[in-house]
Design an enzyme around this catalytic site. Sequence first.
Site, PDB file in Angstrom:
ATOM      1  N   GLY A 153       0.827  -1.197   0.000  1.00  0.00           N
ATOM      2  CA  GLY A 153       0.000   0.000   0.000  1.00  0.00           C
ATOM      3  C   GLY A 153       0.856   1.240   0.000  1.00  0.00           C
ATOM      4  O   GLY A 153       2.065   1.190  -0.261  1.00  0.00           O
ATOM      5  N   VAL A 200       2.575  -5.819   3.127  1.00  0.00           N
ATOM      6  CA  VAL A 200       1.908  -6.754   4.035  1.00  0.00           C
ATOM      7  C   VAL A 200       2.373  -8.173   3.699  1.00  0.00           C
ATOM      8  O   VAL A 200       2.378  -8.580   2.528  1.00  0.00           O
ATOM      9  CB  VAL A 200       0.380  -6.663   3.914  1.00  0.00           C
ATOM     10  CG1 VAL A 200      -0.288  -7.612   4.906  1.00  0.00           C
ATOM     11  CG2 VAL A 200      -0.089  -5.230   4.153  1.00  0.00           C
ATOM     12  N   LYS A 235       1.939  -5.992   8.618  1.00  0.00           N
ATOM     13  CA  LYS A 235       2.074  -4.771   7.818  1.00  0.00           C
ATOM     14  C   LYS A 235       3.352  -4.047   8.246  1.00  0.00           C
ATOM     15  O   LYS A 235       3.435  -3.540   9.360  1.00  0.00           O
ATOM     16  CB  LYS A 235       0.858  -3.869   8.022  1.00  0.00           C
ATOM     17  CG  LYS A 235       0.898  -2.566   7.240  1.00  0.00           C
ATOM     18  CD  LYS A 235      -0.369  -1.762   7.503  1.00  0.00           C
ATOM     19  CE  LYS A 235      -0.376  -0.443   6.762  1.00  0.00           C
ATOM     20  NZ  LYS A 235      -1.608   0.334   7.048  1.00  0.00           N
ATOM     21  N   ASP A 260     -10.521   6.477   3.936  1.00  0.00           N
ATOM     22  CA  ASP A 260      -9.932   5.795   2.785  1.00  0.00           C
ATOM     23  C   ASP A 260     -10.692   4.517   2.445  1.00  0.00           C
ATOM     24  O   ASP A 260     -10.105   3.453   2.287  1.00  0.00           O
ATOM     25  CB  ASP A 260      -8.460   5.484   3.054  1.00  0.00           C
ATOM     26  CG  ASP A 260      -7.674   5.197   1.772  1.00  0.00           C
ATOM     27  OD1 ASP A 260      -8.177   5.543   0.687  1.00  0.00           O
ATOM     28  OD2 ASP A 260      -6.567   4.642   1.865  1.00  0.00           O
TER      29      ASP A 260
END
Length: 599
Positions: A279, A284, A299, A405
Amino acid sequence: MLGNLTSAITIYINENRFNGKIPPSLGNCQNLILLDLSSNNLTGTIPKEILGLSSLSIYLDMSNNFLTGSLPSEVGHLVNLAELSASGNKFSGEIPITLGSCATLLVLNLGSNEFQGTIPQSLENLRGLEEIDLSGNNLSGHIPQFLGKLTFLKHLNLSHNDFEGELPKEGVFLNTSGLSILGNDKLCGGISQLHLPACLKKKAQSSRGILAPKVIIPVACALAFICALSCFIVGRSMLKKSKAVFVTSPSYKDWKSVSYFELVESTNGFSVDNLIGSGSFGSVYKGVLPSDGTIVAVKVLNLQQPGAFKSFIQECKTLSSIKHRNLLKIITACSSIDNHGNDFKSLVFEYMVNGSLDMWLHPKDNEESESKRLSLIQRLNIAIDVASALDYLHHHSEASIVHCDMKPSNVLLDEDMVAHIGDFGLARFLLEASDNPSQSQTMSAGLRGSIGYIPPEYGMGGQVSTLGDVYSFGALLLEMFTGKRPTDDMFGDHLSILQFTAMAMPDHVMDIVDPSLLVIEREDEDTTNDDSNDNDIQENKLQNIKIAAWSNEEAWRNVLVSVIQIGLSCTAISPGERMHMNVVVNKLNGIRNSYLNLE
């Protein structure tokens, strides 16, 4: 005894009646990311051993005790710390210039102490500061200009000190709601809304100046007494107010202790084979914790990416304060040093076997497309799960939370295809009181979120709000049932996914729905019994896919129309015209019940 908790990652003993001194043995807790000693009866000085805990990264809170002495220069060793609060004590001396080394600091609260001297110039290095509270001290000198140049500084409280001279006119000094300078009678200038006297240029005094003290001194004494009394009353009311706002704190009690080396082992050295996604702020990995065999998603933050550290802190704070079946559960966090001596920060979550919703809506190849098909009932269930989670965040958590988000890649599916919202790196708490909580401002909005899902008001400098999440959900809902991303190549300046769906409603809704919704698998037993003819087998496989022939096509069309109407309502240009998530949940449940009655 506390010093024996060497594996602890959080120590949270605030709001008790502990007395005595802070034990230096806490310095043995080298894995701590959070230490909260606030609101006790602790005395003495701060042990330097605690300030040597470079692992502290979320916050160190010693506020509302009876601690004395100076703030040691060793505070500069807390280079990973996001929040330092030492307010409501009896600290004295000057604010150490070494604070300028705490480059990741977001919140600095040293209010209600006895600090003297000036604001150190070294604080100019703390570019990420969002809040500074130095109120209720004995600080003096000019207010430095650099405070107005701190881009992210939204709240600055310098009240009840002895500052003098001209007030800056930029940055936070233009925001009267985020600035407090009460009780500094020697200040002048600033913006007109602050009603400060104009700054006088140094000129030769008139002959009356010799006699002025005879008049000025008695008047000044009277004014000083009145001002001091007012400041005392205002100060007490502000203190009560500040305590009321922060009555609850995040709880990290259930988090497991996990080290960097355990995460390395669990992910095979963060192997590419274990990589399951990436991301904006990191990658991840799938892992298996060696301590108990738990399958997890790790993560790992890319700390070179601007905003990554801030995202880590925000996600820790948010996830520690919420709990819902449709929110991704955090297991723990790790703030440490990697084997190269670099800062390492990661979040460890429950592993979601079925990946993200994005993977199901947009398979990458034909083989994946065959295996990843979502039925209408599955899409309805996922939509309800996501809506329920947002309803909880907006209306039922302790403080209303905006996710900021929402998109398919942040919706994760477990083994039962139950949806869980993840990635709270941009989330914001709505702490300020408002007549309309959905419009409460948390901070300057800017462009928060992902292109295609960002509500139009954010792009125009509007406030972060729960109705912004509603817009993002609406875009996600339309994507779920049309199979098209809001950023699809077919959409441009003259056509958006909103216009695309609105123009088809209601008569041509079947023309815009995701084609895979119209496809069903039909098992053919004959193909398992006849292996002799490869051509027949291939032909039978092709026949296993066909356009669904519904017994009540009109009823199905009504279900799809109802869902897309909700998506269009949620994506209304005006925030006030959008549905709230509790209404969305009720409507989607009603649609699902109608669908099940058709079976």
